[in-house]
Design an enzyme around this catalytic site. Sequence first.
Site, PDB file in Angstrom:
ATOM      1  N   LYS A  78       0.853  -1.197   0.000  1.00 46.31           N
ATOM      2  CA  LYS A  78       0.000   0.000   0.000  1.00 46.31           C
ATOM      3  C   LYS A  78       0.883   1.240   0.000  1.00 46.31           C
ATOM      4  CE  LYS A  78      -3.977   1.988   2.480  1.00 46.31           C
ATOM      5  NZ  LYS A  78      -4.865   1.886   3.664  1.00 46.31           N
ATOM      6  N   SER A 158      -9.888   2.104   2.613  1.00 48.28           N
ATOM      7  CA  SER A 158      -8.954   2.803   1.740  1.00 48.28           C
ATOM      8  C   SER A 158      -7.950   1.888   1.043  1.00 48.28           C
ATOM      9  CB  SER A 158      -8.172   3.839   2.551  1.00 48.28           C
ATOM     10  OG  SER A 158      -7.341   3.180   3.502  1.00 48.28           O
ATOM     11  N   SER A 182     -10.468  -0.054   6.859  1.00 44.67           N
ATOM     12  CA  SER A 182      -9.824   0.063   5.541  1.00 44.67           C
ATOM     13  C   SER A 182      -9.133  -1.199   5.042  1.00 44.67           C
ATOM     14  CB  SER A 182      -8.804   1.204   5.556  1.00 44.67           C
ATOM     15  OG  SER A 182      -9.475   2.430   5.445  1.00 44.67           O
TER      16      SER A 182
END
Lengths: 493, 95, 484
Positions: A78, A158, A182
């Site tokens: 990420k 997210s 997330s």
Amino acid sequence: MAELTELGIAEARNLLAKGSFSSRELTESHIAAVAEASALNAMVTETPEIALAMAEASDERRRKGEAGALEGIPLAIKDLFCTKGVLTTAGSHILDGFTPPYESTVTANLWREGGVMLGKTNMDEFAMGSSNETSYHGAVQNPWRRRGDNRALVPGGSSGGSATAVSGRFAMGATATDTGGSIRQPASFTGTVGCKPTYGRCSRWGVVAFASSLDQAGPITRSVRDNAIMLGAMAGYDPKDSTSARVALPDFEAALTGDVRGLRIGVPKEYVLDGMPGEIEALWQLGIGWLREAGAEIIDISLPHTKYALPAYYIVAPAEASSNLARYDGVRFGLRVPGEDLTEMYENTRAAGFGPEVRRRVLIGTYVLSAGYYDAYYLKAQKVRRLIAQDFRDVYGTVDAILTPSAPSAAFAFGDKADDPIAMYLNDVFTVPANLAGLPGISIPAGLSDDGLPLGLQVLAPAFDEETMFRVAGVLEEAAAFAETPEEWWRSS
Amino acid sequence: MSVDKATVARIAHLARIGVGEEELEPLAAELSGILQWIEQLNEVDTDAVPPMASVHDEGLRWRGDVVNDGDKQADIVANAPDAANGFFAVPKVIE
Amino acid sequence: MNNLVEGATGPWEVVIGLEVHAQVSSRSKLFSGAATAFGAEPNSQVSLVDAGMPGMLPVINEVAVEQAVRSGLGLNARINTYSIFDRKNYFYADLPQGYQISQYLQPIVGEGVVTVDLDDGSSRDIGIERLHLEQDAGKSIHDRHPAKTYVDLNRSGVALMEIVSKPDMRSAEEAGAYVRKVRAILRYLGTCDGNMEEGSMRADVNVSVRRPGEALGIRAEIKNVNSVRFMQQAIAYETNRQIDVLEAGGSIDQETRLFDAQSGTTRPMRSKEEAHDYRYFPDPDLLPLEFSDEFIERIRVSLPELPDAKKQRYMDDLGLSAHDAKILVSEREIAAFFEQVVLGRDPKVTANWVQGEFFAQLSKAERDIADSPISADQLGGLIDLITDQTISGKIAKDVLEFMFESGRDAAVIVAEKGLNQVSDSSAIEAEIDKVIAANTDKVAEFQGGKEKMIGWFVGQVMQATKGKANPQMVNQLLLEKLKA
Ligand SMILES: [Mg+2]
Ligand SMILES: [Zn+2]
């Protein structure tokens, strides 16, 4: 070699150990898959040269008999994790060109265990969002589409890029972070397994901060076993993070005994929401049945302050974020938009650098901390937070784990909720309480919605008892036998 | 609590985010909506509840007083939009 | 003591409170492992944490905690075994995180008291409100480029103790005495080097004026004053300014002002923030700071004797005057030096020599006691020569000067230069006879009743013997002969 991308981490680990193929081969097939998946926009930065170099180094270590837990496994990271010498943007314009001279502890742990970096995944800006629509790099598309419907869907957020990379078979696992859901919500939306461990289990050092008291890193994978393997490699005490827990790191994979006989599973009545789709409720009942059949005892429980978790979260998280994001000022790194004086430079830089959702949260956070409002909002929320944590403490005397849905719906279409912040925030209604209480939770794909989209179930466990969490999740996974995969429509496009 | 344009302007300045005059009204409406939703917390009686500062029960761990960092000027200024002679540079500040 | 300031319309009382920022003596910073040494290359003593890089996290330095507790004990203050680090949020070019980690509602040290000694011999208790730990900011340099400010983060993250007094001071003198006393205590404790030129200690000065007996007036805060002299100038200027404003019917703004050392005046900061709204909240990157009572006790038993106790002991046990004792305890190094010299020697003579001729030579040589050209033992050696009458006190002053120049022992210098005191009565008598013979008029004056003339005769004899004659013998023999 396309079939190599179908393998899970555990299988690939075993085949690599047997010499069935090399990490270089495994990595090449994933690099190719990444390249083919550009339509999904899941990657911000692809690092094929780094991946190949790491794969070769991995093969070399294996030859010397020095294989780590993730030796040779291609992973996506990420873009919230700082990676040394590799662009790190947190999905924001304000980190334009930022190349950290340091490596986050979590990614360093992964490389120490032999992991191979394919690149950095797209995400909601500063991890603020539940649909990936707030990324400066453009939204990520969910690999899944509704049956008979070509409209693009959000992957959740997210960590939507990470979930998509794993769901779309171009990374075997991906790092993610979970501040209010997330990891678990995008995992639910993409048919993947996503775990947020106990707060303090994974170091936050080198992870761009959103809300420090809530942020936790965790893995997204395609199976519970893979998840346990990857979490074991990411986690561990880090003296560089004052909130990192100095607790023993268990062998999570060994916790997958397949046996939940006698375990007491709590089913919280407050998680039945008005207007929740019937298919979510039905899936939950299915999960309850699977566990009961496997010999667990199902116990109805009450977590009375559940309803207040989301509003408390939307005070605490923006407040911390408003302060954490103050360092993005155009002075030491990232974007700078000039101004007449320093103040104007700050205002221009931050106006241009932050997108609407980040701006909204920074403003809310600034407001709730400002003179005269602190007690009414921030202090109130921290008190409610204690009540929420206490709810869990109370029930963990009588149950060993809790079963809930992961999200109140399946993946939705772009723009569906973009204009209504509160409707968007409600996506995290089942996940946020665990963040406020610092508890571990995992989402596993358990079935399909009526229109063919994956739906997840969530298992929550007491602090630092990820072993029970994985054990229950493993049994559910086996019972659900979720084998569907998205059609690889993006490859032809 | 609903916030007005002036409040939004004040908050935006505190947060050093430039907000155009035309954005104030819509932002005020948006923020007011969120704040009103948040205020359902007022239903909860928290009079006897201490605030939760951390999910851990632990206290802070201390490190030894050892110099083991620094001496990396190049790394420190490497990402700076404007740097000179090892300093960061910003528009002139008059105190 | 009446500290009132006479204005055009009557007397005013000035009220002063101080926030002293004292740099904690530690090798590394409060929350990072970068060095704290003064004067390095820009941004060379900066960790990624101090530069506020994304994802960087603070970890507290145990020595900073110990030093804060130590300082709190030295200030007779309550130590809090549970305290909280908060973020103080504001934007400034040399504040890389966009917030300062400080302590707000729950500081590590609570109320205490410092006794200050004033010039008239009186003393006063000044209340301490609190002491908390916080990070220093970096440094902005405004004069190296016409259009830019340069930022150096070497100081960013250095541990500071902010010591907040109660508004208990009523004059510039008291404020000066307070800062000197706090500085002395911290230096005794070894928790701050007190070096004001290098910025290890600086004060924010809150000044207001009021009519005697009335409520507190509105205060102005003068930022970052880095010497006691400047502080006193700033207070004097600010007092007069405020009285002038009020007497002209104006009102004082609560504002932050800067002291201009060149003109000795204060002016409002041009970059002052509209209204400060620091949005303090507990730093979620740090857990509460907790320690046990045993931890405090371990520190308490390791505390050195502090100036007040030492002063009392010098008076009670050594029979020194309050004045001498106050000077000798004013710095830990002076007291240590004195205590070494005084071993086995007369306390009063030693005290006189240390704070008299020795200090005079030190200041002439522009040296600190820490780098004195002669050691305590050497000074002791000189005093011994006076005590056993090898040399006179007058000769001793010259010998001390030679010692400062050469670094050699007193005995060596006395021997080499033949400065031994003459105690041979016949030699002295011979000189006395010569002086009497050459000054019959003066002898007559003396014998006519002007007994004070004896001093003049002693002087003549001493001059004739180049100061080497034993002055007591000269005195005694002169009296015998003149009165004969
Ligand atoms: Mg202050
Ligand atoms: Zn301060």
